[in-house]
Structure formats: C-alpha cells, structure tokens
Design a protein around this motif. Structure first.
Motif, PDB file in Angstrom:
ATOM      1  N   ALA A   1       3.260  31.272  22.150  1.00  0.00           N
ATOM      2  CA  ALA A   1       0.926  30.720  22.815  1.00  0.00           C
ATOM      3  C   ALA A   1       1.414  29.295  22.897  1.00  0.00           C
ATOM      4  O   ALA A   1       0.731  28.992  24.050  1.00  0.00           O
ATOM      5  CB  ALA A   1       0.465  31.171  21.378  1.00  0.00           C
TER       6      ALA A   1
ATOM      7  N   ARG B   1       4.841  34.503  18.076  1.00  0.00           N
ATOM      8  CA  ARG B   1       3.338  34.683  18.741  1.00  0.00           C
ATOM      9  C   ARG B   1       3.288  33.171  18.679  1.00  0.00           C
ATOM     10  O   ARG B   1       2.329  32.800  20.344  1.00  0.00           O
ATOM     11  CB  ARG B   1       2.008  35.762  17.919  1.00  0.00           C
ATOM     12  CG  ARG B   1       2.451  36.980  18.052  1.00  0.00           C
ATOM     13  CD  ARG B   1       1.410  38.029  17.077  1.00  0.00           C
ATOM     14  NE  ARG B   1       1.875  39.232  17.347  1.00  0.00           N
ATOM     15  CZ  ARG B   1       1.083  39.977  18.251  1.00  0.00           C
ATOM     16  NH1 ARG B   1       0.263  38.995  19.801  1.00  0.00           N
ATOM     17  NH2 ARG B   1       1.312  40.594  18.422  1.00  0.00           N
ATOM     18  N   ARG B   2       3.456  32.391  18.456  1.00  0.00           N
ATOM     19  CA  ARG B   2       3.057  31.056  17.585  1.00  0.00           C
ATOM     20  C   ARG B   2       3.864  30.436  19.073  1.00  0.00           C
ATOM     21  O   ARG B   2       3.261  29.459  19.795  1.00  0.00           O
ATOM     22  CB  ARG B   2       4.046  30.376  16.213  1.00  0.00           C
ATOM     23  CG  ARG B   2       3.074  28.378  16.146  1.00  0.00           C
ATOM     24  CD  ARG B   2       3.618  28.308  14.452  1.00  0.00           C
ATOM     25  NE  ARG B   2       3.090  28.770  14.241  1.00  0.00           N
ATOM     26  CZ  ARG B   2       3.972  29.938  13.125  1.00  0.00           C
ATOM     27  NH1 ARG B   2       5.141  30.224  13.043  1.00  0.00           N
ATOM     28  NH2 ARG B   2       3.516  30.341  12.117  1.00  0.00           N
TER      29      ARG B   2
ATOM     30  N   TYR C   1      -2.419  29.200  19.070  1.00  0.00           N
ATOM     31  CA  TYR C   1      -1.888  30.224  18.197  1.00  0.00           C
ATOM     32  C   TYR C   1      -3.157  29.887  16.540  1.00  0.00           C
ATOM     33  O   TYR C   1      -2.521  29.032  16.040  1.00  0.00           O
ATOM     34  CB  TYR C   1      -0.822  29.771  17.896  1.00  0.00           C
ATOM     35  CG  TYR C   1      -0.795  31.116  17.071  1.00  0.00           C
ATOM     36  CD1 TYR C   1      -0.057  32.802  17.267  1.00  0.00           C
ATOM     37  CD2 TYR C   1      -0.706  30.480  15.500  1.00  0.00           C
ATOM     38  CE1 TYR C   1      -0.244  33.501  16.451  1.00  0.00           C
ATOM     39  CE2 TYR C   1       0.089  31.674  15.057  1.00  0.00           C
ATOM     40  CZ  TYR C   1       0.386  33.378  14.834  1.00  0.00           C
ATOM     41  OH  TYR C   1       0.443  34.498  14.460  1.00  0.00           O
TER      42      TYR C   1
END
Length: 300
Positions: free
Chosen positions: A180, A176-177, A187
């Motif tokens: 993003a 996800r980091r 994030y």
C-alpha cells in the motif's frame, strides 16, 4: 535439523504453509510433512487424517477475516465446513509437480492471504506433553526475508494432529502495508481504522451526489461546502472542497481519529499528483486514500 541455507538438499518443502524434513514415525514434524504431501498430491483423505479441521477452523478464520474480510465468513464456522470449502479448489486442481510444491504455496497464499507465499525452510519442533509447534519459514509477497509461522499440533489418543497456524496475520498485514505504501495508498489496520476510511469514502460519495445536484441547478459546481445545503458530514469527519467551477470539482476528507490519513476525490479537473514514490494514479470519480506526508515530504 533443517537449516534455511541447505534446505533444498535436506528437506522436501511442499504446500506453502506445511513442510518438514523427512523424520520417521508420527512425530509432529512427520505429521506436518504428511499434511504437506497430501496438499501437493491432492490427497484429501490423507490431509484430513493429519488435520483436525474443526479445531483449526474458527481461530484461523477469525485471524484471516481481520485481514481479508471479503473472503471469509466467520459466522457458522466451527464444524470444519467453512475451511473445507476454502480448501476444495486446491484438492480439485491437478497434483503439484513444481519444485518443493511452489505452485501450491502460491495458490494457498493468494487464496488465504491475498499475496504470494513461498516456503524457505523448517525449524526444529518444540514439543511438550500434548502440544507441539513446528516452525516454518516463509517469504510473503515481494519480501524475500524468511518470516516464521508456527504450525500447532495437539496430541490426542497417542496421535499428533494439526490444530492451528500462528503468526500468519502479522505477516499478511506487513505485506499489505508495504504494498500500500509503495502505491502511495493509506493502509488501514484494524476494524476501527477501516471503519474510519470507509466513513471518509462514504462522505465523499455523498458529496458527489450533492455536487451533481448543485450543478443541475446552477450550471457550475460548488466551490465551498456551505453551498451544498443537502450534505452534512458524518461525526468526526471534516470535508473540504478544494476546487469547484463549471468544469469540475475536487474535495478531501479527514477523520479526527485517523490523523495520518486523508481521502480525496476529483471530477472533471486534472488528476492530482500522486505521493512521492507512488506507483498508482488516482481515478476520476473514485475516492482514494493516502497518507498525510510529514514536513519532510515522507510517509509518517
């Protein structure tokens, strides 16, 4: 022992998060293999025979709720029903005939982690008297690097059953980091950082309401926060109006406890340039958050 390089020849990889070499008996690896086969073939009874759903539910839900809060309700978890409902769509779908159960892997990855998952290999089980860990190597999202997660098993009445999955949260956070940052978005990791971001967005929405009220009275938008008598920033948040005219306005927000990030909004003015390398374009009227670039113009 299975190796990642020759796993296609020596292992039956199935179900995304559970897979193992074909070892006989009721060894930990065999239990993991049977659970994976059950997911792939949609054999609910066999899966629940290999998995202690009550023991598995609460720790895995707590871990996952920290990264996908909208998908999980930890309250009431503990009897297996919450996790069971999350698995119902998998068992209700047709059997997975894709190679190594890749379809099931993606279904589980998207449902539980919010991103695609593929299994790359299985390591050797580490076993003590009544606890065992079977390492499974998975790739998360667009990152093809194999990452390790551990399937935890516990022995009870001479039987091994799956009671936990470790290291999933960090893998999901890393993905996800990465995505993003690729979009140029901030994030937020952890409950506090998410609360800071939510606070900045909320303040910018409050500014929106007050800017519209100001325009109704003056025929133009406020160009300074001091002009908006009905708005007070939340504790720790600093809002700056960066543009204001009869055409539109823009503002940004910073939080004292989150110096690496900023949230902004614009209405009726040209969209700002996205950060370098960003693949997303801010939308008018919607708060968006990004990293504060360092002096070299790079992410912190």
């Amino acid at each position: 022992m299975c190796r990642i390089r020759d796993v296609a020849k020596r292992c039956a990889l199935v179900a995304g998060l559970v897979s193992a070499c074909s070892l006989g008996g009721d060894s930990p690896s065999a239990v993991v293999r049977k659970a994976g086969d059950a997911l792939r073939t949609r054999n609910r009874a066999q899966f629940y025979d290999q998995v202690d759903l009550r023991a598995l539910e609460l720790p895995i839900m707590r871990e996952l709720s920290a990264i996908v809060p909208d998908n999980y309700i930890v309250l009431g978890a503990g009897n297996g029903d919450v996790l069971g409902r999350q698995l119902d769509p998998v068992f209700a779908s047709p059997p997975d005939t894709s190679i190594f159960g890749r379809l099931t892997a993606n279904v589980l990855g998207l449902q539980f982690l919010g991103t695609e998952v593929s299994v790359r290999g299985v390591g050797t089980a580490q076993t003590s008297d009544r606890t065992a860990f079977v390492p499974v190597f998975i790739a998360v999202g667009a990152d093809t690097t194999p990452r390790r997660v551990s399937i935890q098993l516990q022995k009870d009445d001479s039987r091994w059953r799956i009671v936990g999955v470790r290291d999933l949260a960090e893998l999901a956070r890393a993905e996800r980091r990465r995505t993003a940052e690729a979009r140029g978005e901030l994030y937020a990791e952890g409950i506090r950082e998410k609360a800071y971001v939510a606070g900045m967005k909320s303040d910018l929405r409050n500014v929106t309401v007050n800017e519209e009220a100001y325009f109704s009275d003056h025929g133009t938008y406020a160009s300074d926060l001091a002009q908006i008598a009905g708005y007070r920033p939340s504790t720790g948040i600093t809002v700056t109006i960066t543009a204001g005219s009869d055409k539109g306005w823009a503002a940004s927000a910073r939080h004292d406890s989150l110096p690496k990030g900023t949230c902004s909004i614009f209405v009726g003015v040209p969209a700002p340039q996205p950060p370098p390398g960003s693949s997303s374009v801010p939308q008018e009227g919607a708060p968006y958050c990004s990293y504060v670039l360092n002096r070299q113009g790079h992410l912190p």
